[in-house]
Enzyme design. Sequence first.
Site, mmCIF file in Angstrom:
data_model
loop_
_atom_site.group_PDB
_atom_site.id
_atom_site.type_symbol
_atom_site.label_atom_id
_atom_site.label_comp_id
_atom_site.label_asym_id
_atom_site.label_seq_id
_atom_site.Cartn_x
_atom_site.Cartn_y
_atom_site.Cartn_z
ATOM 1 N N ASN A 127 0.870 -1.169 0.000
ATOM 2 C CA ASN A 127 0.000 0.000 0.000
ATOM 3 C C ASN A 127 0.910 1.222 0.000
ATOM 4 O OD1 ASN A 127 -1.785 2.051 0.511
ATOM 5 N ND2 ASN A 127 -2.769 1.055 2.259
ATOM 6 N N ARG A 164 -2.437 -1.962 -3.640
ATOM 7 C CA ARG A 164 -3.633 -1.143 -3.450
ATOM 8 C C ARG A 164 -3.543 0.074 -4.369
ATOM 9 N NH1 ARG A 164 -4.869 3.416 0.410
ATOM 10 N NH2 ARG A 164 -7.119 3.648 0.176
ATOM 11 N N HIS A 223 -12.729 3.023 -0.496
ATOM 12 C CA HIS A 223 -12.773 2.053 0.614
ATOM 13 C C HIS A 223 -13.472 0.763 0.195
ATOM 14 C CE1 HIS A 223 -12.702 5.550 3.772
ATOM 15 N NE2 HIS A 223 -11.477 5.060 3.608
ATOM 16 N N GLY A 268 -14.904 3.308 14.131
ATOM 17 C CA GLY A 268 -16.042 2.386 14.168
ATOM 18 C C GLY A 268 -15.810 1.192 15.070
ATOM 19 N N ASN A 311 -13.613 1.148 17.637
ATOM 20 C CA ASN A 311 -13.122 1.492 18.985
ATOM 21 C C ASN A 311 -13.948 2.495 19.768
ATOM 22 O OD1 ASN A 311 -10.607 -0.083 19.040
ATOM 23 N ND2 ASN A 311 -10.065 1.214 17.296
ATOM 24 N N LEU A 313 -15.341 3.993 9.431
ATOM 25 C CA LEU A 313 -15.034 5.257 10.103
ATOM 26 C C LEU A 313 -13.600 5.226 10.606
ATOM 27 C CD1 LEU A 313 -18.311 5.459 12.270
ATOM 28 C CD2 LEU A 313 -17.966 6.290 9.925
ATOM 29 N N ARG A 358 -10.942 15.921 6.393
ATOM 30 C CA ARG A 358 -11.748 16.265 5.202
ATOM 31 C C ARG A 358 -13.154 16.679 5.612
ATOM 32 N NH1 ARG A 358 -10.624 10.730 2.402
ATOM 33 N NH2 ARG A 358 -8.421 10.690 2.890
ATOM 34 N N GLU A 371 -8.224 -4.676 5.189
ATOM 35 C CA GLU A 371 -8.101 -4.378 3.760
ATOM 36 C C GLU A 371 -6.965 -5.171 3.122
ATOM 37 O OE1 GLU A 371 -8.523 -0.102 5.032
ATOM 38 O OE2 GLU A 371 -9.186 0.113 2.963
HETATM 39 P P1 AMP Z 1 -7.892 4.196 10.759
HETATM 40 O O1 AMP Z 1 -7.762 5.192 9.644
HETATM 41 O O2 AMP Z 1 -8.902 3.138 10.484
HETATM 42 O O3 AMP Z 1 -6.580 3.663 11.257
HETATM 43 O O4 AMP Z 1 -8.506 5.028 11.980
HETATM 44 C C1 AMP Z 1 -7.724 5.987 12.639
HETATM 45 C C2 AMP Z 1 -8.586 6.823 13.571
HETATM 46 O O5 AMP Z 1 -9.324 5.981 14.475
HETATM 47 C C3 AMP Z 1 -7.760 7.713 14.489
HETATM 48 O O6 AMP Z 1 -7.475 8.937 13.882
HETATM 49 C C4 AMP Z 1 -8.665 7.908 15.677
HETATM 50 O O7 AMP Z 1 -9.428 9.089 15.476
HETATM 51 C C5 AMP Z 1 -9.603 6.742 15.663
HETATM 52 N N1 AMP Z 1 -9.452 5.895 16.839
HETATM 53 C C6 AMP Z 1 -8.519 4.940 17.065
HETATM 54 N N2 AMP Z 1 -8.703 4.393 18.280
HETATM 55 C C7 AMP Z 1 -9.770 5.019 18.837
HETATM 56 C C8 AMP Z 1 -10.464 4.924 20.096
HETATM 57 N N3 AMP Z 1 -10.093 4.046 21.043
HETATM 58 N N4 AMP Z 1 -11.524 5.732 20.294
HETATM 59 C C9 AMP Z 1 -11.899 6.613 19.359
HETATM 60 N N5 AMP Z 1 -11.299 6.759 18.166
HETATM 61 C C10 AMP Z 1 -10.253 5.978 17.907
#
Ligand code: AMP
Length: 371
Positions: A8, A65, A154, A306, A308, A183, A215, A355
Amino acid sequence: MTRVLVLNCGSSSVKYRLFDGAATLAKGLVERIGEEGGDAADHLAALQRIMAETDLDGLAAVGHRVVHGGPDFHAATVIDDAVVRGIEALVPLAPLHQPAALSGIEVARKLLPSVPQVAVFDTAFHATIPPEGFTWAIDTELAGRWQIRRYGFHGTSHAYVARRTAGVLGLSPAETNVITLHLGNGASACAVRGGRSIATSMGLSPLDGLVMGTRSGAIDPTVIFHLHRVAGLPIDEIETSLTRHGGLLGLAGENDLRAVLSRRALGDEAATLAFDVYTRRIREYVGAYLAVLGRVDAITFTAGVGENSPAVRAATLSGLEPLGIAVDPARNEAAAPIISPDGGRTAVCVVPTDEELEIADQSRAALGWED
Ligand code: AMP
């Protein structure tokens, strides 16, 4: 034919993962490529380093990717010179993302000339969206000439998560309707009917739809005209503002939802508004996709936020009990795969996305090694 290296390539980073079937043999990240003190001088050096550090014995394929597949790449595609030219032709549609994937492909083909390479497009899963779902009501001639339509992104994540959701419910993917909510730092929603995408929130680029880390998501296009004509900002600056200084960052000064949540817990007004705008926008898309799908077996949360954030999951779906949608507080805290109470019409699920695994599987399938 089981070992697949998934690459990626971003503009300044390369993420890699080596699979044997579904098992991960090695993974890592080369960062700050081209920057002073970074891990590598360019993509060639980055991939040379990955190959030197990783045992590629028995490697059967490389899966890349690729963000944009344009109107013509509808599935993972085995790479040859013509495919490289096809991906190059799409640079104007994704000037921020496509060139990095191209350099990854070029270098990997050079360094591993006898290993088949596959391009897995973020847009491909959305090729099944019907014309009324991907067409904007603008001058048809202009739209056609400039390839303007909703593509969606996505796709590998939405495809993977929709299929896994069917598994969680004990149903076959072909009979399951799901709203998937990816998310993460980027965010998008997708309506999946029987394993096929029929609507999604990102558009020509990943800027449309949900509020994201940096964004803006969907806005009235007049905002751009106004910033240009009245505020006098150049187009590039407006683009940077909407893509890098918008979203949670624009609203609360933080792009990481964790920071927004902790400030909101202390009563911070900007963080509270950012959280409310963020979750309300997701709820608006859930409502739209309930209407598009008619029958919905599950709403599934995935990716960093989503997977966490119980707070985001609860707030997004609050007040939807009359529609047969509810979140059980204890299950939500535990992120049990099913977080709705028993017996509801629509299940609510938390399913971790993967992914890279999906890219490895699709690469093998494109080479005819698996279904
Ligand atoms: P991703 O792009 O899927 O890696 O998601 C990254 C984003 O997930 C980070 O910028 C955080 O805003 C959010 N995130 C990660 N862990 C948590 C958590 N425990 N609670 C809320 N948001 C989280």
